[in-house]
Design a protein around this motif. Structure first.
Motif, short mmCIF file in Angstrom:
data_model
loop_
_atom_site.label_atom_id
_atom_site.label_comp_id
_atom_site.label_asym_id
_atom_site.label_seq_id
_atom_site.Cartn_x
_atom_site.Cartn_y
_atom_site.Cartn_z
N GLN A 10 0.83 -1.20 0.00
CA GLN A 10 0.00 0.00 0.00
C GLN A 10 0.86 1.26 0.00
O GLN A 10 0.54 2.24 -0.69
N PRO A 36 -7.67 -2.12 -8.67
CA PRO A 36 -6.89 -2.57 -7.51
C PRO A 36 -6.05 -1.45 -6.88
O PRO A 36 -5.87 -1.42 -5.67
N SER A 38 -6.89 1.73 -6.79
CA SER A 38 -7.83 2.54 -6.01
C SER A 38 -8.17 1.86 -4.69
O SER A 38 -8.26 2.51 -3.64
N GLN A 39 -8.29 0.52 -4.73
CA GLN A 39 -8.61 -0.22 -3.51
C GLN A 39 -7.47 -0.13 -2.49
O GLN A 39 -7.71 0.02 -1.28
N GLN A 40 -6.21 -0.24 -2.97
CA GLN A 40 -5.07 -0.14 -2.06
C GLN A 40 -5.00 1.23 -1.41
O GLN A 40 -4.73 1.35 -0.21
N ARG A 42 -7.52 3.27 -0.91
CA ARG A 42 -8.63 3.38 0.03
C ARG A 42 -8.30 2.66 1.35
O ARG A 42 -8.58 3.18 2.44
N ARG A 43 -7.74 1.48 1.26
CA ARG A 43 -7.38 0.74 2.47
C ARG A 43 -6.34 1.49 3.29
O ARG A 43 -6.39 1.50 4.52
#
Length: 300
Positions: A10, A36, A38-40, A42-43
Protein backbone atom coordinates in the motif's frame (compact mmCIF):
# COMPACT_ATOMS: atom_id res chain seq x y z
CA UNK A 1 -3.36 2.01 21.59
CA UNK A 2 -0.97 0.12 19.33
CA UNK A 3 -0.58 1.63 15.88
CA UNK A 4 -1.24 -0.82 13.03
CA UNK A 5 1.61 -1.51 10.63
CA UNK A 6 1.15 -0.19 7.11
CA UNK A 7 1.55 -2.85 4.39
CA UNK A 8 4.49 -2.02 2.14
CA UNK A 9 2.43 -2.77 -0.97
CA UNK A 10 0.00 0.00 0.00
CA UNK A 11 2.86 2.39 0.75
CA UNK A 12 4.42 1.61 -2.63
CA UNK A 13 1.11 2.32 -4.39
CA UNK A 14 0.76 5.56 -2.42
CA UNK A 15 4.25 6.81 -3.32
CA UNK A 16 3.83 6.02 -7.02
CA UNK A 17 0.44 7.75 -7.15
CA UNK A 18 1.84 10.73 -5.26
CA UNK A 19 4.59 11.02 -7.89
CA UNK A 20 2.29 10.57 -10.90
CA UNK A 21 -0.86 12.26 -9.55
CA UNK A 22 -2.77 10.23 -12.11
CA UNK A 23 -4.42 6.86 -11.44
CA UNK A 24 -3.93 5.56 -14.97
CA UNK A 25 -0.21 6.35 -15.18
CA UNK A 26 0.39 5.09 -11.62
CA UNK A 27 -1.42 1.81 -12.35
CA UNK A 28 0.64 1.31 -15.52
CA UNK A 29 3.87 1.96 -13.61
CA UNK A 30 2.84 -0.52 -10.91
CA UNK A 31 1.80 -3.12 -13.48
CA UNK A 32 -1.72 -3.47 -12.12
CA UNK A 33 -5.20 -2.40 -13.20
CA UNK A 34 -6.65 0.89 -11.97
CA UNK A 35 -9.39 -0.60 -9.68
CA UNK A 36 -6.89 -2.57 -7.51
CA UNK A 37 -4.79 0.58 -7.19
CA UNK A 38 -7.83 2.54 -6.01
CA UNK A 39 -8.61 -0.22 -3.51
CA UNK A 40 -5.07 -0.14 -2.06
CA UNK A 41 -5.20 3.63 -1.63
CA UNK A 42 -8.63 3.38 0.03
CA UNK A 43 -7.38 0.74 2.47
CA UNK A 44 -4.36 2.90 3.30
CA UNK A 45 -6.57 5.93 3.88
CA UNK A 46 -8.76 3.81 6.16
CA UNK A 47 -5.70 2.87 8.21
CA UNK A 48 -4.55 6.50 8.44
CA UNK A 49 -8.05 7.70 9.17
CA UNK A 50 -7.83 10.60 6.73
CA UNK A 51 -7.87 11.14 2.99
CA UNK A 52 -4.41 11.20 1.45
CA UNK A 53 -5.49 12.54 -1.94
CA UNK A 54 -7.98 15.21 -2.96
CA UNK A 55 -10.07 14.02 -5.86
CA UNK A 56 -11.55 16.51 -8.31
CA UNK A 57 -12.80 15.92 -11.86
CA UNK A 58 -9.75 15.52 -14.09
CA UNK A 59 -7.15 15.95 -11.35
CA UNK A 60 -5.97 14.66 -7.97
CA UNK A 61 -3.59 16.14 -5.41
CA UNK A 62 -2.05 15.36 -2.06
CA UNK A 63 -3.91 16.42 1.06
CA UNK A 64 -1.97 17.76 4.07
CA UNK A 65 -2.09 14.22 5.53
CA UNK A 66 -0.72 12.83 2.24
CA UNK A 67 2.10 15.36 2.16
CA UNK A 68 3.02 14.39 5.72
CA UNK A 69 3.08 10.67 4.91
CA UNK A 70 5.09 10.91 1.68
CA UNK A 71 8.65 11.43 3.12
CA UNK A 72 8.50 8.59 5.69
CA UNK A 73 6.84 6.32 3.12
CA UNK A 74 9.71 6.93 0.69
CA UNK A 75 12.22 6.39 3.51
CA UNK A 76 10.60 3.07 4.46
CA UNK A 77 10.66 1.81 0.88
CA UNK A 78 14.25 2.92 0.34
CA UNK A 79 15.30 1.27 3.61
CA UNK A 80 13.66 -1.97 2.55
CA UNK A 81 15.35 -1.90 -0.85
CA UNK A 82 18.73 -1.20 0.76
CA UNK A 83 18.16 -3.97 3.29
CA UNK A 84 17.25 -6.49 0.60
CA UNK A 85 20.33 -5.55 -1.43
CA UNK A 86 22.58 -5.85 1.63
CA UNK A 87 21.03 -9.22 2.50
CA UNK A 88 21.70 -10.47 -1.03
CA UNK A 89 25.35 -9.32 -0.81
CA UNK A 90 25.86 -11.05 2.55
CA UNK A 91 24.00 -14.19 1.47
CA UNK A 92 26.13 -14.50 -1.65
CA UNK A 93 29.39 -14.03 0.28
CA UNK A 94 30.24 -10.67 -1.31
CA UNK A 95 29.78 -8.71 1.92
CA UNK A 96 29.38 -9.26 5.65
CA UNK A 97 31.76 -9.87 8.54
CA UNK A 98 34.42 -12.54 8.93
CA UNK A 99 36.14 -13.10 12.28
CA UNK A 100 39.57 -14.71 12.03
CA UNK A 101 41.80 -15.93 14.84
CA UNK A 102 45.50 -16.31 14.13
CA UNK A 103 48.65 -17.43 15.90
CA UNK A 104 51.04 -14.50 16.21
CA UNK A 105 53.85 -16.25 14.35
CA UNK A 106 51.64 -16.50 11.24
CA UNK A 107 51.85 -12.74 10.86
CA UNK A 108 55.38 -13.57 9.67
CA UNK A 109 54.20 -16.01 6.98
CA UNK A 110 50.79 -16.66 5.49
CA UNK A 111 48.59 -14.00 7.12
CA UNK A 112 49.66 -10.79 5.27
CA UNK A 113 49.34 -12.29 1.79
CA UNK A 114 46.06 -14.00 2.63
CA UNK A 115 44.43 -10.83 3.95
CA UNK A 116 45.70 -8.75 1.04
CA UNK A 117 44.32 -11.25 -1.50
CA UNK A 118 40.97 -11.54 0.27
CA UNK A 119 40.50 -7.78 0.64
CA UNK A 120 41.26 -7.25 -3.04
CA UNK A 121 38.60 -9.79 -4.02
CA UNK A 122 35.97 -8.84 -1.44
CA UNK A 123 36.45 -5.19 -0.43
CA UNK A 124 32.96 -4.98 1.12
CA UNK A 125 33.73 -7.70 3.68
CA UNK A 126 34.60 -6.52 7.18
CA UNK A 127 37.53 -8.53 8.57
CA UNK A 128 37.84 -8.85 12.34
CA UNK A 129 41.35 -10.19 13.08
CA UNK A 130 42.12 -11.53 16.56
CA UNK A 131 45.53 -12.72 17.74
CA UNK A 132 45.32 -15.87 19.87
CA UNK A 133 47.19 -19.10 20.39
CA UNK A 134 45.97 -22.53 19.28
CA UNK A 135 43.96 -23.69 22.31
CA UNK A 136 41.97 -20.43 22.65
CA UNK A 137 41.26 -20.52 18.90
CA UNK A 138 39.75 -23.99 19.13
CA UNK A 139 37.58 -22.85 22.03
CA UNK A 140 36.54 -19.67 20.19
CA UNK A 141 35.51 -21.69 17.14
CA UNK A 142 33.30 -23.94 19.25
CA UNK A 143 31.83 -20.92 21.05
CA UNK A 144 31.22 -19.19 17.69
CA UNK A 145 33.19 -16.07 18.61
CA UNK A 146 35.43 -16.55 15.56
CA UNK A 147 34.61 -18.03 12.15
CA UNK A 148 38.06 -19.29 11.10
CA UNK A 149 41.33 -20.03 12.83
CA UNK A 150 44.91 -20.05 11.58
CA UNK A 151 46.89 -22.14 14.04
CA UNK A 152 49.68 -24.63 14.58
CA UNK A 153 49.37 -28.37 15.09
CA UNK A 154 45.58 -28.89 15.22
CA UNK A 155 44.15 -32.03 16.82
CA UNK A 156 44.08 -35.09 14.61
CA UNK A 157 40.28 -35.48 14.77
CA UNK A 158 37.42 -33.27 15.92
CA UNK A 159 33.69 -33.91 15.56
CA UNK A 160 32.80 -30.20 15.22
CA UNK A 161 35.77 -28.71 13.40
CA UNK A 162 37.42 -29.20 10.04
CA UNK A 163 41.13 -28.62 9.36
CA UNK A 164 43.23 -28.01 6.27
CA UNK A 165 46.99 -27.78 5.95
CA UNK A 166 48.25 -24.35 4.88
CA UNK A 167 51.98 -25.04 5.03
CA UNK A 168 54.62 -26.99 6.97
CA UNK A 169 57.87 -25.66 8.44
CA UNK A 170 61.15 -27.06 9.69
CA UNK A 171 62.38 -26.33 13.20
CA UNK A 172 65.38 -24.15 14.09
CA UNK A 173 67.45 -23.72 17.22
CA UNK A 174 67.07 -20.27 18.81
CA UNK A 175 70.29 -19.25 20.57
CA UNK A 176 71.83 -16.18 22.19
CA UNK A 177 74.32 -14.76 19.69
CA UNK A 178 77.12 -15.25 22.22
CA UNK A 179 76.30 -18.94 22.75
CA UNK A 180 79.11 -21.29 21.59
CA UNK A 181 76.68 -23.24 19.37
CA UNK A 182 75.84 -20.04 17.47
CA UNK A 183 79.20 -20.36 15.74
CA UNK A 184 77.95 -23.54 14.00
CA UNK A 185 75.87 -23.54 10.84
CA UNK A 186 74.04 -26.69 11.93
CA UNK A 187 73.15 -27.68 15.51
CA UNK A 188 72.47 -31.26 16.56
CA UNK A 189 69.55 -31.38 19.00
CA UNK A 190 71.56 -33.45 21.49
CA UNK A 191 74.01 -30.53 21.78
CA UNK A 192 71.25 -28.58 23.57
CA UNK A 193 70.99 -31.18 26.36
CA UNK A 194 72.73 -29.08 29.00
CA UNK A 195 70.95 -25.82 28.20
CA UNK A 196 67.96 -24.27 29.95
CA UNK A 197 64.99 -23.84 27.59
CA UNK A 198 62.49 -21.05 26.94
CA UNK A 199 59.24 -22.52 25.62
CA UNK A 200 55.59 -21.70 25.11
CA UNK A 201 53.40 -23.13 27.90
CA UNK A 202 51.96 -26.50 26.93
CA UNK A 203 48.41 -25.24 27.63
CA UNK A 204 48.43 -22.79 24.72
CA UNK A 205 49.29 -25.47 22.15
CA UNK A 206 49.78 -29.01 23.48
CA UNK A 207 50.62 -30.71 20.13
CA UNK A 208 53.37 -28.18 19.26
CA UNK A 209 54.80 -28.28 22.78
CA UNK A 210 54.86 -32.07 22.69
CA UNK A 211 56.49 -32.04 19.26
CA UNK A 212 59.31 -29.77 20.48
CA UNK A 213 59.91 -31.69 23.68
CA UNK A 214 59.67 -34.91 21.65
CA UNK A 215 62.60 -33.77 19.51
CA UNK A 216 64.63 -33.45 22.71
CA UNK A 217 63.52 -36.81 24.07
CA UNK A 218 64.42 -38.45 20.75
CA UNK A 219 67.88 -36.86 21.14
CA UNK A 220 68.31 -38.47 24.57
CA UNK A 221 67.26 -35.79 27.08
CA UNK A 222 64.27 -34.06 28.62
CA UNK A 223 64.48 -30.27 28.23
CA UNK A 224 64.83 -28.26 31.43
CA UNK A 225 62.38 -25.40 30.99
CA UNK A 226 63.68 -22.28 32.73
CA UNK A 227 61.04 -19.88 31.46
CA UNK A 228 57.69 -19.91 29.65
CA UNK A 229 56.41 -17.22 27.27
CA UNK A 230 53.08 -17.13 25.45
CA UNK A 231 54.33 -15.60 22.17
CA UNK A 232 57.36 -16.46 20.03
CA UNK A 233 58.42 -12.79 20.00
CA UNK A 234 58.75 -12.98 23.78
CA UNK A 235 60.53 -16.34 23.59
CA UNK A 236 63.16 -14.80 21.33
CA UNK A 237 63.51 -11.73 23.57
CA UNK A 238 64.13 -13.98 26.60
CA UNK A 239 66.67 -16.03 24.64
CA UNK A 240 68.44 -12.76 23.76
CA UNK A 241 68.81 -11.99 27.49
CA UNK A 242 70.57 -15.35 27.99
CA UNK A 243 67.79 -17.04 29.97
CA UNK A 244 67.96 -20.09 27.73
CA UNK A 245 67.68 -21.55 24.24
CA UNK A 246 64.66 -22.76 22.29
CA UNK A 247 63.45 -24.81 19.36
CA UNK A 248 60.97 -22.97 17.14
CA UNK A 249 59.29 -23.03 13.71
CA UNK A 250 61.60 -21.75 10.99
CA UNK A 251 59.46 -18.66 10.26
CA UNK A 252 60.53 -17.28 13.65
CA UNK A 253 63.77 -16.31 11.88
CA UNK A 254 61.87 -13.25 10.64
CA UNK A 255 61.84 -11.83 14.16
CA UNK A 256 64.85 -9.55 13.94
CA UNK A 257 66.78 -9.36 17.22
CA UNK A 258 70.50 -8.56 17.13
CA UNK A 259 71.31 -10.79 20.07
CA UNK A 260 69.60 -13.92 18.72
CA UNK A 261 70.98 -16.52 16.31
CA UNK A 262 68.81 -19.03 14.41
CA UNK A 263 70.42 -22.27 13.29
CA UNK A 264 69.12 -25.28 11.36
CA UNK A 265 68.93 -28.45 13.42
CA UNK A 266 69.94 -32.03 12.82
CA UNK A 267 67.95 -34.21 12.37
CA UNK A 268 65.99 -31.84 10.16
CA UNK A 269 63.09 -34.06 9.13
CA UNK A 270 60.65 -32.83 11.81
CA UNK A 271 58.10 -30.29 10.61
CA UNK A 272 55.37 -28.26 12.25
CA UNK A 273 52.01 -27.95 10.53
CA UNK A 274 50.20 -24.65 10.03
CA UNK A 275 46.47 -25.26 9.55
CA UNK A 276 43.21 -23.45 8.94
CA UNK A 277 40.28 -24.49 11.12
CA UNK A 278 36.55 -23.95 10.69
CA UNK A 279 33.21 -25.24 11.96
CA UNK A 280 31.89 -28.06 9.81
CA UNK A 281 28.28 -26.84 10.07
CA UNK A 282 28.98 -23.12 9.55
CA UNK A 283 26.51 -21.43 7.20
CA UNK A 284 28.55 -18.22 6.77
CA UNK A 285 29.22 -18.05 2.99
CA UNK A 286 32.42 -16.09 3.64
CA UNK A 287 34.10 -19.14 5.20
CA UNK A 288 34.43 -21.10 1.92
CA UNK A 289 35.48 -17.85 0.20
CA UNK A 290 38.47 -17.50 2.53
CA UNK A 291 39.29 -21.19 2.30
CA UNK A 292 39.40 -20.81 -1.49
CA UNK A 293 41.72 -17.81 -1.13
CA UNK A 294 44.02 -19.92 1.07
CA UNK A 295 44.13 -22.68 -1.53
CA UNK A 296 45.36 -20.13 -4.08
CA UNK A 297 48.05 -18.62 -1.86
CA UNK A 298 51.61 -19.31 -3.09
CA UNK A 299 53.74 -21.38 -0.71
CA UNK A 300 55.90 -19.42 1.71
Amino acid sequence: MERPELPLQQLHAFVVLAEELHFGRAATRLGIAQPPLSQQIRRLEDRVGHALFSREPGRIGLTPAGRELLPPARHALTGLADGLAAAREVGSGRAGRLRIGFAASLALTVLPGLLRTFRERFPAVQLDIQEMTTTPQLAALRERTIDLGLLREPPAHDAELGFGTVLTERFVAVLPSAHPLAAQRLVRVEQLAGCPFVLLPRAVGPPLYDQITGLCVAAGFTPRVAQHAVEWQTVCALVETGLGVSLAPESIRRIRLKGVAFRRIEPGIARTRVAVAWRKNDSNPLVPRLLAALDQEPPV
